[in-house]
Write an enzyme that holds these catalytic residues in place. Structure first.
Site, PDB file in Angstrom:
ATOM      1  N   HIS A 156       0.829  -1.224   0.000  1.00 12.77           N
ATOM      2  CA  HIS A 156       0.000   0.000   0.000  1.00 12.77           C
ATOM      3  C   HIS A 156       0.860   1.271   0.000  1.00 12.77           C
ATOM      4  O   HIS A 156       0.434   2.315   0.496  1.00 12.77           O
ATOM      5  CB  HIS A 156      -0.938   0.052   1.210  1.00 12.77           C
ATOM      6  CG  HIS A 156      -1.670  -1.224   1.464  1.00 12.77           C
ATOM      7  ND1 HIS A 156      -2.873  -1.520   0.884  1.00 12.77           N
ATOM      8  CD2 HIS A 156      -1.334  -2.301   2.224  1.00 12.77           C
ATOM      9  CE1 HIS A 156      -3.274  -2.714   1.284  1.00 12.77           C
ATOM     10  NE2 HIS A 156      -2.354  -3.231   2.095  1.00 12.77           N
ATOM     11  N   SER A 277      15.100  21.861 -15.970  1.00 14.15           N
ATOM     12  CA  SER A 277      13.909  22.666 -16.225  1.00 14.15           C
ATOM     13  C   SER A 277      14.363  23.974 -16.864  1.00 14.15           C
ATOM     14  O   SER A 277      15.432  24.501 -16.537  1.00 14.15           O
ATOM     15  CB  SER A 277      13.198  22.937 -14.908  1.00 14.15           C
ATOM     16  OG  SER A 277      12.417  24.111 -15.005  1.00 14.15           O
ATOM     17  N   LYS A 283      16.201  22.052 -10.703  1.00 12.02           N
ATOM     18  CA  LYS A 283      15.554  20.795 -11.090  1.00 12.02           C
ATOM     19  C   LYS A 283      16.450  19.820 -11.839  1.00 12.02           C
ATOM     20  O   LYS A 283      17.253  20.203 -12.673  1.00 12.02           O
ATOM     21  CB  LYS A 283      14.353  21.095 -11.993  1.00 12.02           C
ATOM     22  CG  LYS A 283      13.242  21.748 -11.247  1.00 12.02           C
ATOM     23  CD  LYS A 283      12.404  20.720 -10.530  1.00 12.02           C
ATOM     24  CE  LYS A 283      11.003  20.934 -10.993  1.00 12.02           C
ATOM     25  NZ  LYS A 283      10.150  19.876 -11.037  1.00 12.02           N
ATOM     26  N   GLU A 290       9.896   8.747 -16.807  1.00  7.75           N
ATOM     27  CA  GLU A 290       8.523   9.215 -17.077  1.00  7.75           C
ATOM     28  C   GLU A 290       8.092   8.873 -18.503  1.00  7.75           C
ATOM     29  O   GLU A 290       6.955   8.471 -18.748  1.00  7.75           O
ATOM     30  CB  GLU A 290       8.427  10.726 -16.849  1.00  7.75           C
ATOM     31  CG  GLU A 290       8.498  11.093 -15.373  1.00  7.75           C
ATOM     32  CD  GLU A 290       8.670  12.592 -15.142  1.00  7.75           C
ATOM     33  OE1 GLU A 290       8.430  13.393 -16.067  1.00  7.75           O
ATOM     34  OE2 GLU A 290       9.068  12.966 -14.022  1.00  7.75           O
TER      35      GLU A 290
END
Ligand code: ARG
Length: 464
Positions: A156, A277, A283, A290
Site C-alpha cells: 500500500h 527545467s 531541477k 517518465e
C-alpha cells in the site's frame, strides 16, 4: 501510380482512393523480407520445374540487385508504388524483363504479406529478447552488489517489512525473465510458413511448401491456407507480450521516480539520464523514467487496436489487416528504445544505502520481528501484536524508532524484553532470518542468484 492489377479496370483509380489504399509509406520497412521470400519462392518454383533454372538465376540476380541498391540508398522506395510487393515486382520486371513477370506464379500478395510480416516479427522477437537479456544482466549485477543493502519493503506504499535492494530488484528480474519466456513461446508457435497458401485456397501449381518453409528457416508449412492468410494471432500475442514488458518497465519507472524524489532520495539518476527545467534551475527531472511510463500507453493502444481490427473480419484476407503494420512497427520500435534506455538508466543510477536503511528503521518495518521476539519468549501472538502496537504509539509520540528506545522504556511496556531485543530487531537480523527460498536473506538470495546466473548462461538467445 504503379499497380499490379489494372487489367479488369476501365478507369484510373481516383488519386485519393489510391493514397488511402496504398501501404508503401510504411510497408517499405519489409523490403528485405519481401525479397528474401521471393528468392525462396522462385528457388522452389525452379526445383519443381515450374520455372527453368535459367529463369530462376535471372530473377534471383535481379532481386539481389534490388536488395543491394535499396541497402546502399541508390534505389529509393517511392510512393509511386502501391505497396512493397508492387515495388519489388515492378523493379524486377524493369531490370530483367520477361522472366521477372514469372515471379508471382503460384503466389498472391495475401500469402506474401503474411510471410513478410512473419519474417519481420520473427527477427524482431529475437532482437527484443536480446535487449531484455541485457537488462537482466544489468539487474543481476545490481542484485549481486546489494544483498546487504537494507531498505523498506512496501505494501500500500506504506513501509511494511525490511527487505534488501537485491530482493526488490530481484522481483523485476523474475518479471523480465518471464517476459523472455513469453517471447520465446510466441516465436516457436508462430514459426510456420504461410507461403504457398495463395490468395486463400492454395494454388494449382505443384508447390513444395516444405522446401520454402525450410529455405526460410521455418519449422514447417502452415496447415490451412485460409488460416495462413488471415492469421494475425501471433501479432496480437506479440503485442500482448510487449505490453507486459512495458507494464513491468512502467512499474519500475514509477518506483524510480518515487525513489528519486526529494522526499525519498533512495536513488540518484545519473546526469546523463536526467533533464533540467527551463525555468527552475534546481531541477533534475527523471524524464526518461517518465517517458517509459508514458509510452506504455501507445503499446497497449497497439494491442487493443489490432484486437479490435481483427474481431469482425470474415475469412479469409481482408484489407483491414493492412492496419496491423504501423501499429506493430511502432510498438516494436517503442519497446526496443525503452528497454535499451532503461538498461542504461538503471545501470548508472546511484543507490543511497544509508538513506534506504534509515528509512527502513524509521518506518517500524521491524515491528513484526519485535512481536516475533515476544512470541519466542512465550507471549501469545495476539498479545505480542498489541504490546508492539503500544511500543509504536510510544515511539510515534517521542518521534523515535524502535531501536532508539531504552531498555527501561521497553520494560515499562512489557517486562519480557531483555537487552537482546536490539539485536532481534536490527535490520540485518530481520532480513537474515528470512531464509526460505524466495525470501530476502543473503543466504536465500545467493541461491537465487546462482539459479539466475545459470538461467542466463543457458538462455543466451532464442534457438530455432
Ligand atoms: N498491403 C496489404 C497488407 O498490408 C498487402 C496485401 C494486399 N492484398 C490484397 N489482396 N490487396 O495487408
Amino acid at each position: 501510380m504503379a499497380q499490379l492489377w489494372g487489367g479488369r479496370f476501365t478507369k484510373e483509380t481516383d488519386q485519393l482512393v489510391y493514397n488511402f489504399n496504398a501501404s508503401i509509406s510504411f510497408d517499405q520497412k519489409l523490403y528485405k523480407q519481401d525479397i528474401r521470400g521471393s528468392i525462396a519462392h522462385v528457388t522452389m518454383l525452379a526445383a519443381q520445374g515450374v520455372l527453368t533454372e535459367e529463369e530462376k538465376e535471372i530473377i534471383v540476380d535481379g532481386l539481389k540487385g534490388i536488395l543491394d541498391d535499396v541497402d546502399r540508398g541508390v534505389l529509393e522506395i517511392t510512393s509511386e508504388y502501391e505497396d512493397i510487393h508492387s515495388f519489388v515486382e515492378a523493379n524486377l520486371i524493369e531490370r530483367v524483363g520477361e522472366p521477372g513477370k514469372k515471379l508471382h506464379t503460384g503466389r498472391s500478395r495475401n500469402d506474401q504479406v503474411a510471410l513478410d510480416m512473419k519474417l519481420y516479427v520473427r527477427d524482431e522477437i529475437k532482437e527484443i529478447d536480446q535487449l531484455v537479456k541485457e537488462l537482466l544482466e544489468a539487474l543481476l549485477q545490481m542484485i549481486e552488489k546489494h544483498t546487504e543493502t537494507y531498505m523498506p519493503g512496501f505494501t500500500h506504499l506504506q513501509k511494511a517489512q525490511p527487505v534488501t535492494l537485491a530482493h526488490h530488484i530481484g522481483a523485476y528480474f523474475e518479471m523480465f525473465k518471464r517476459d523472455r519466456q513469453r517471447l520465446e513461446d510466441i516465436y516457436h508457435r508462430m514459426n510456420f510458413c504461410p507461403l504457398g497458401s495463395g490468395a486463400l485456397a492454395g494454388t494449382t501449381y505443384p508447390l513444395d511448401r516444405e522446401l520454402t518453409a525450410s529455405l526460410l528457416g521455418f519449422t514447417g508449412p502452415t496447415l490451412n491456407s485460409m488460416d495462413s492468410v488471415s492469421d494475425r494471432d501471433y501479432i496480437i500475442e506479440l503485442l500482448s507480450a510487449l505490453s507486459t514488458i512495458m507494464m513491468h518497465l512502467s512499474r519500475f519507472s514509477e518506483e524510480i521516480i518515487i525513489w528519486n524524489s526529494n522526499e525519498y532520495q533512495f536513488v540518484e539518476i545519473d546526469d546523463a539520464y536526467s533533464t533540467g527545467s527551463s525555468i527552475m534551475p534546481q531541477k533534475k527531472n527523471p524524464d526518461i523514467a517518465e517517458l517509459v511510463r508514458g509510452k506504455t500507453g501507445r503499446v497497449y493502444a497497439a494491442l487493443t487496436s489490432v484486437l479490435t481490427t481483427m474481431k469482425g473480419i470474415p475469412l479469409a484476407y481482408n484489407k483491414d489487416m493492412q492496419e496491423d503494420k504501423e501499429l506493430t512497427f511502432d510498438a516494436i520500435d517503442t519497446v526496443k528504445g525503452c528497454v535499451a534506455l532503461f538498461t542504461g538508466m538503471v545501470s548508472t543510477m546511484k543507490f543511497k544505502k544509508e538513506v534506504m536503511e534509515k528509512s527502513a528503521k524509521n518506518g517500524f518495518t521491524n515491528a513484526t520481528d519485535a512481536a516475533d521476539y515476544l512470541v519466542n519468549h512465550g507471549v501469545p501472538f495476539r498479545d505480542a501484536h498489541s504490546i508492539v502496537g503500544q511500543l509504536v504509539l510510544y515511539c510515534l509520540d517521542k518521534n523515535i524508532s524502535l531501536d532508539e528506545m531504552s531498555l527501561e522504556e521497553y520494560q515499562s511496556i512489557s517486562p519480557v524484553f531483555e537487552k537482546d531485543i536490539y539485536d532481534a530487531i536490527s535490520m540485518k537480523t530481520c532480513v537474515e532470518r528470512r531464509t526460505t527460498i524466495g525470501a530476502p536473506s543473503k543466504e536465500a538470495m545467493e541461491k537465487v542468484i546462482q539459479i539466475n546466473k545459470e538461467y542466463l548462461l543457458k538462455n543466451a538467445c532464442i534457438l530455432d
